[in-house]
Design an enzyme around this catalytic site. Sequence first.
Site, PDB file in Angstrom:
ATOM      1  N   ARG A  63       5.285 -45.150  71.354  1.00  0.00           N
ATOM      2  CA  ARG A  63       3.910 -44.942  70.854  1.00  0.00           C
ATOM      3  C   ARG A  63       3.769 -45.624  69.496  1.00  0.00           C
ATOM      4  O   ARG A  63       4.153 -45.081  68.457  1.00  0.00           O
ATOM      5  CB  ARG A  63       3.628 -43.445  70.732  1.00  0.00           C
ATOM      6  N   GLN A 103      -0.034 -45.989  83.981  1.00  0.00           N
ATOM      7  CA  GLN A 103      -1.035 -46.631  83.124  1.00  0.00           C
ATOM      8  C   GLN A 103      -0.429 -47.862  82.439  1.00  0.00           C
ATOM      9  O   GLN A 103       0.725 -47.853  82.026  1.00  0.00           O
ATOM     10  CB  GLN A 103      -1.488 -45.568  82.114  1.00  0.00           C
ATOM     11  N   ARG A 161       6.026 -52.438  79.935  1.00  0.00           N
ATOM     12  CA  ARG A 161       6.313 -51.736  78.680  1.00  0.00           C
ATOM     13  C   ARG A 161       7.406 -50.673  78.811  1.00  0.00           C
ATOM     14  O   ARG A 161       7.818 -50.103  77.794  1.00  0.00           O
ATOM     15  CB  ARG A 161       5.036 -51.126  78.084  1.00  0.00           C
ATOM     16  N   HIS A 208      -0.870 -54.623  72.921  1.00  0.00           N
ATOM     17  CA  HIS A 208      -1.573 -53.388  72.519  1.00  0.00           C
ATOM     18  C   HIS A 208      -1.162 -53.001  71.082  1.00  0.00           C
ATOM     19  O   HIS A 208      -0.436 -52.034  70.862  1.00  0.00           O
ATOM     20  CB  HIS A 208      -1.152 -52.320  73.529  1.00  0.00           C
ATOM     21  N   ASP A 247     -12.997 -46.448  72.028  1.00  0.00           N
ATOM     22  CA  ASP A 247     -12.185 -47.039  73.089  1.00  0.00           C
ATOM     23  C   ASP A 247     -13.055 -48.090  73.776  1.00  0.00           C
ATOM     24  O   ASP A 247     -13.831 -47.788  74.669  1.00  0.00           O
ATOM     25  CB  ASP A 247     -11.735 -45.940  74.072  1.00  0.00           C
ATOM     26  N   GLU A 266      -6.310 -54.907  70.135  1.00  0.00           N
ATOM     27  CA  GLU A 266      -5.434 -55.413  71.188  1.00  0.00           C
ATOM     28  C   GLU A 266      -6.001 -56.725  71.733  1.00  0.00           C
ATOM     29  O   GLU A 266      -7.200 -56.825  71.968  1.00  0.00           O
ATOM     30  CB  GLU A 266      -5.361 -54.372  72.310  1.00  0.00           C
TER      31      GLU A 266
HETATM   32  C1  BG6 Z   1      -5.978 -48.278  75.178  1.00  0.00           C
HETATM   33  C2  BG6 Z   1      -6.934 -47.803  76.232  1.00  0.00           C
HETATM   34  O1  BG6 Z   1      -5.738 -49.639  75.328  1.00  0.00           O
HETATM   35  O2  BG6 Z   1      -4.753 -47.576  75.309  1.00  0.00           O
HETATM   36  C3  BG6 Z   1      -7.124 -46.314  76.087  1.00  0.00           C
HETATM   37  O3  BG6 Z   1      -8.161 -48.495  76.132  1.00  0.00           O
HETATM   38  C4  BG6 Z   1      -5.786 -45.596  76.175  1.00  0.00           C
HETATM   39  O4  BG6 Z   1      -7.995 -45.849  77.107  1.00  0.00           O
HETATM   40  C5  BG6 Z   1      -4.864 -46.195  75.105  1.00  0.00           C
HETATM   41  O5  BG6 Z   1      -5.976 -44.217  75.947  1.00  0.00           O
HETATM   42  C6  BG6 Z   1      -3.466 -45.586  75.096  1.00  0.00           C
HETATM   43  O6  BG6 Z   1      -2.888 -45.649  76.342  1.00  0.00           O
HETATM   44  P1  BG6 Z   1      -1.463 -45.014  76.611  1.00  0.00           P
HETATM   45  O7  BG6 Z   1      -1.197 -45.201  78.077  1.00  0.00           O
HETATM   46  O8  BG6 Z   1      -0.491 -45.774  75.769  1.00  0.00           O
HETATM   47  O9  BG6 Z   1      -1.560 -43.573  76.207  1.00  0.00           O
END
Ligand code: BG6
Length: 300
Positions: free
Chosen positions: A75, A93, A98, A167, A212, A271
Amino acid sequence: MTTSASAGKAKPEALGRVTFLDGQGELPMLEISTAWSTAAMYLHGAHVTQFKKKDEPPLLFVSQCSRFAEGQSIRGGIPVVFPWFGSREGLGQHGFARVKAWDLKEFTPAPDGSVSVRLRLPDCPEAAGFPAFTADYIVTVNQSLTLQLVVTNQSRDAEFTFENCLHTYFDVGDVTAISISGLKGLSYLDKVAGFMEKTETNEALRIASEVDRVYLNATGRVEVLDPRLSRKILVEKQGSASTVVWNPWITKARQMPDFGDEEYERMICVESGNVASNSISLPPGGSSTLAVKLSSETLK
Ligand code: BG6
């Protein structure tokens, strides 16, 4: 922008260095030092977790609550989002790149004092659902940080359609005091408003609630002005048609297990990639490069 490692003149003794370490969670990590800066990168996710110029605070934000474990994304820093962005039914997601341990292919301390590291996404079961491809990630450290994600469609007959996104989590003094410019006039998908398509009317975006947004056909440079850290961050890019701006704000921050409740105050994600209607389709044998240069200036 230039993506070559042109870092100006460096004395021969100022050659950059790469040190191999056990990082957090005992994950293999590279520490890169140059005459101007230091950077840290995990093989896990090909994840750059830090870039710091000698006379500046760290450029990247990493959560105190981040996990450093196989199968989990770090994170903060720069997660490599590929081959899809956002959620995909039945799949994780932001793709699988990653959370995979990338292979280190080479590292080059150049005579100009910069250091480049190249990694490759290994074969993995998740990739089997796509045409054969390779994904290389080249990270160059000098006075700035340059990232290049090179994807090549290795299949003989199938088109490869994918999304990518670097990101990037920036460290800021106070998110409510920053302004983000370079987005005016662009259409964006507002994920906070159910993906409603809107147009950015502000010269500079200010953050005062959850944000977002996926800015489409956004090829230009973005600047983050941070008066609290007396710094301007520049995001320059090539081969990128989308910019995503994200801050989870209070409620989402509390819901995220790997993010501190108050940490939303100290970060902003800007990003660079190709997502949603800007996804990339490569013909057999085709290749594309997403290149992003991150730099900063101290405000007088
Ligand atoms: C962003 C998305 O790029 O990443 C958000 O637009 C998302 O919707 C955020 O919440 C974090 O994503 P993750 O999967 O790392 O919690």
